[in-house]
Design a protein around this motif. Sequence first.
Motif: not given
Length: 284
Positions: A148-157, A171-178
């Motif tokens: 149920g995370a509201g938003g997930v931000t990914i940081v990578n090299r 595209a599959r888990l539309t309840g969370t902002r990515f």
Amino acid sequence: MTVTGKTTVTGIIGWPVSHSLSPVLHNAAFQALGLDWIYVPFPVAPERLAEGIAGLKAVGVAGFSVTIPHKVAIMGLLDEVDPQAELIGAVNTVVARDGRLTGYNTDGIGLIAALREKLGFDPKGRNILVLGAGGAARSAVVSLAAAGAGGVTIVNRSPDAAAALAHLVGARLTGTRFDAREMPLLSDPGFIGSFDLVVNTTSVGMAGDCFPGLALSSLKSGACVYDMVYAPPVTPLLAQARALDIPCANGLAMLVAQGEAAFRIWTGGAPPAGCMEGALAAVL
């Protein structure tokens, strides 16, 4: 432990696999419950994976863990894959039932359990920063969104890898902002200050290295830091968090929790509370 022809066999496949601590976890739990089960390492070279899986199935192994480098390649050799493991794109636990092999991924279960147990953190509605975009990050991102995370931000090299992961899971888990962002932003107080949790899914910290410029001091009050690395027990990331009085934890609890989840899949029951963690802590 006395092994007989009636002993139920489980184990772990990988290449190499001799370093694995999973036998410590599971054999401690089997013994504590008085189960006539045993867990052993099976070294399986990548080019012999299909043979290895067929052999384990043929001799009646009840289940096994899967570690590097087989977590992705094994998926095409199984009879069935759990939907969440399919979305993660990797399997770390296999159970044999009625002649069929079914794959699961308990890494995400372990992460959520560790966050709740060690940090009192519930992902629901929260804004989370994930460092890394590899297999461990994929498991983390999927499990955090499923929780149920509201938003997930990914940081990578590699920004492209972060963007690809955000797009795939979003595209599959539309309840969370990515979202996917670039590494230099880690030194931006305004960027870091928006997160409730920072999760390191990379190997950074194992050799005493760190994330240059990471502005942990800008985290909001009540925010936490979780590092999947458990050896050393205090990485530079965790040392920085401790110095700033930020609640933090290493990957030991996650390792234990994913093992407990696999144990339940194989046996249908739970290991004694604290048994696996105690056995692992004694070794480490």
